[in-house]
Enzyme design. Structure first.
Site, PDB file in Angstrom:
ATOM      1  N   ASP A 166       5.456 -34.722 -36.577  1.00 41.78           N
ATOM      2  CA  ASP A 166       4.082 -34.989 -36.144  1.00 41.78           C
ATOM      3  C   ASP A 166       3.585 -36.301 -36.748  1.00 41.78           C
ATOM      4  O   ASP A 166       3.199 -36.347 -37.909  1.00 41.78           O
ATOM      5  CB  ASP A 166       3.162 -33.839 -36.563  1.00 41.78           C
ATOM      6  CG  ASP A 166       1.717 -34.102 -36.151  1.00 41.78           C
ATOM      7  OD1 ASP A 166       1.502 -34.912 -35.215  1.00 41.78           O
ATOM      8  OD2 ASP A 166       0.812 -33.505 -36.755  1.00 41.78           O
TER       9      ASP A 166
ATOM     10  N   ARG B 187      -2.865 -26.954 -31.887  1.00 41.30           N
ATOM     11  CA  ARG B 187      -3.632 -25.965 -31.130  1.00 41.30           C
ATOM     12  C   ARG B 187      -3.401 -26.114 -29.630  1.00 41.30           C
ATOM     13  O   ARG B 187      -3.506 -25.140 -28.885  1.00 41.30           O
ATOM     14  CB  ARG B 187      -5.119 -26.073 -31.484  1.00 41.30           C
ATOM     15  CG  ARG B 187      -5.807 -27.349 -31.096  1.00 41.30           C
ATOM     16  CD  ARG B 187      -7.045 -27.636 -31.920  1.00 41.30           C
ATOM     17  NE  ARG B 187      -6.704 -28.007 -33.286  1.00 41.30           N
ATOM     18  CZ  ARG B 187      -7.598 -28.307 -34.223  1.00 41.30           C
ATOM     19  NH1 ARG B 187      -8.889 -28.292 -33.945  1.00 41.30           N
ATOM     20  NH2 ARG B 187      -7.216 -28.641 -35.433  1.00 41.30           N
TER      21      ARG B 187
ATOM     22  N   LYS C 172      -1.301 -40.827 -38.041  1.00 45.11           N
ATOM     23  CA  LYS C 172      -1.581 -40.483 -39.430  1.00 45.11           C
ATOM     24  C   LYS C 172      -1.347 -41.696 -40.341  1.00 45.11           C
ATOM     25  O   LYS C 172      -0.607 -42.615 -39.994  1.00 45.11           O
ATOM     26  CB  LYS C 172      -0.642 -39.354 -39.885  1.00 45.11           C
ATOM     27  CG  LYS C 172      -0.826 -38.027 -39.189  1.00 45.11           C
ATOM     28  CD  LYS C 172       0.230 -37.042 -39.666  1.00 45.11           C
ATOM     29  CE  LYS C 172       0.112 -35.695 -38.973  1.00 45.11           C
ATOM     30  NZ  LYS C 172      -1.070 -34.954 -39.423  1.00 45.11           N
TER      31      LYS C 172
END
Length: 478
Positions: free
Chosen positions: A251, A332, A258
């Site tokens: 991720d 999610r 990030k």
């Protein structure tokens, strides 16, 4: 390391080179060596009953490790795991190969299982990519045996199975993302015996209308995999359990990228999927009389010219539309379609496991995982499994005001709250839109899945939630 069948033979009759004896506060050595040397250590203050204290003696051709267990009333199974890990570490330093734990008097089978579990997990090393073993990663224990006054074979077996399942999940977690791709994770699922496995790739996701999951996978060339594992245990009659795991094998955050610091740890973003896979394998291995469907959503989340973007609107497979606020709130989105898929496939009780939010680490640190549920009875069962396994959880609330925070101006809901209020709860409120009214519990393990410092799994992946799910299935089968 092998865990031999427990025995009622005395420790010296087991062939061990090292015998471990626990010492409670206010109690002496139950079975001493010739001449009372161990009790003499206690009286001299060298062997202490304080929790985790260690003393070493040589007698009758073997090593004797005396481990402080603290107060008897405070000695729960988690303390047993820790004591076992402490003893394992010292035994390993001493070059022990065959260890016997003398089971303390008047402890439960849960304590016995925990002694084995803690030893098995403490012995774990991930060395797949090391060219040569160093001192820390060299040869370890060959076997462990438990000596008790009564038959503790079943408890020993259960502890060994749980420890091995956790270690199997750790292998998946610790593997680098260039090895543990979604495709490799699907291959690993197909290696499980006694189950049926089906896999959907990119084209199938799109065809099935899984627009949320498919959007996350747009930015990577790696093929996404929605892995469905079915297990039908012998004589099972209860509700169909549904375990759902987030497995973002790397991720980057996508377009909402990030920071570079510690981004290498984002290989651990598949920890929920690792737990579901390893627990399912253990459940099938024990042939538990339960029915289970395990769904694992595996993909990478990378930025590219075709990656999904903030401001995009997606449609999940249950028809709910989602405005993308932040592409780093991708888990999610993956889980949305996975949960809806599990419900369509007949799941009657749901647990999802995910490294979902950094906010849960701020709230609970690395001690408790967060749990959110829409059903008090089901939540209580999951919490009980957490206590029994030592993978403890703390319940956070659902509330209409939290649900209001994820309402979108342009779509039904949005995937992140820009105010950063109640980040873990609003993420759970998002997931609740996809559970179809089925009793559901969500486990946010972002703070507890790696580098937690626990004595039996201090660094790297620790298999968080694997033992909880296995314990939940065992309780469900009882």
């Amino acid at each position: 390391m092998d865990v031999l069948a427990a025995t009622t033979d005395a420790p010296l009759a087991t062939g061990a080179d090292t015998v471990v004896i626990g010492l409670f506060e206010g109690e002496g050595i139950a079975h001493d060596v010739e001449g009372g040397a161990l009790q003499a250590l206690v009286e001299a203050g060298e062997a202490k009953p304080g929790f985790r204290k260690l003393a070493l003696w040589h007698a009758e051709g073997v090593r004797w490790l005396v481990v402080g267990l603290g107060a008897r009333e405070a000695f729960d199974p988690e303390r047993a795991r820790v004591a076992a890990a402490v003893a394992h570490g010292r035994a390993r330093e001493l070059g022990a190969r065959r260890v016997c734990w003398e089971v303390p008097h008047k402890v439960t089978d849960a304590h016995v299982a925990a002694l084995v579990e803690g030893t098995v997990m403490a012995g774990y090393r991930y060395t797949a990519w090391k060219s040569a073993a160093d001192d820390e990663d060299g040869a370890g224990l060959e076997w462990l045996v438990l000596s008790a006054h009564h038959d503790v074979d079943e408890a020993s077996r259960r502890g060994a199975a749980a420890g091995r399942a956790a270690n199997a999940a750790r292998d998946l977690q610790n593997a680098p993302a260039n090895e543990m791709t979604p495709t490799r994770l699907a291959e690993r699922a197909r290696e499980i015996e006694g189950v049926s496995v089906s896999v959907m790739g990119r084209a199938e996701l799109v065809e099935a209308g899984m627009g949320a999951f498919a959007a996350v996978a747009q930015g990577t060339e790696e093929e996404p995999q929605l892995i469905t594992i079915r297990y039908d245990g012998p004589g099972a009659t209860g509700p169909l359990l549904g375990f759902v795991g987030k497995a973002v094998t790397f991720d980057s955050g996508g377009i909402s990228i990030k920071p570079g610091a510690k981004m290498s740890e984002m290989k651990f973003d598949m920890s929920g999927g690792a737990a579901v896979l390893a627990a399912t394998e253990a459940i099938a291995g024990e042939q538990l009389p339960v029915r289970l469907i395990a769904v694992i959503g595996a993909t990478e989340n990378l930025p590219s010219g075709r990656a999904y973007k903030p401001g995009d609107i997606l449609r999940a497979s249950n028809g709910v539309t989602i405005e993308v606020i932040n592409t780093d709130a991708e888990g999610r989105l993956v889980l949305a379609d996975c949960l809806a898929h599990a419900v369509r496939e007949g799941a009657e009780r749901l647990v999802d496991v995910a490294t979902l939010t950094g906010a849960i680490t701020s709230a609970l640190g690395s001690t408790y995982a967060g749990i959110v549920s829409d059903d008090d009875d089901w939540c209580a069962r999951v919490e009980a499994a957490g206590r029994a396994s030592g993978e403890i959880v703390w319940r956070l609330p659902l509330h209409p005001e939290y649900a209001d925070l994820i309402k979108s101006r342009y779509a039904d809901i949005m995937n992140a709250v820009e105010s950063r209020k109640a980040g873990s709860i609003t993420a759970a409120e998002f997931l609740n839109r996809f559970t179809g009214g089925v009793p559901w519990a969500h486990l946010d393990i972002a703070g507890t899945a790696w580098d937690t410092g626990r004595a039996y799994a201090p660094k790297a992946g620790n298999g968080m939630a694997t033992r909880l799910l296995l314990e939940l299935a065992r309780a469900h089968a009882a």
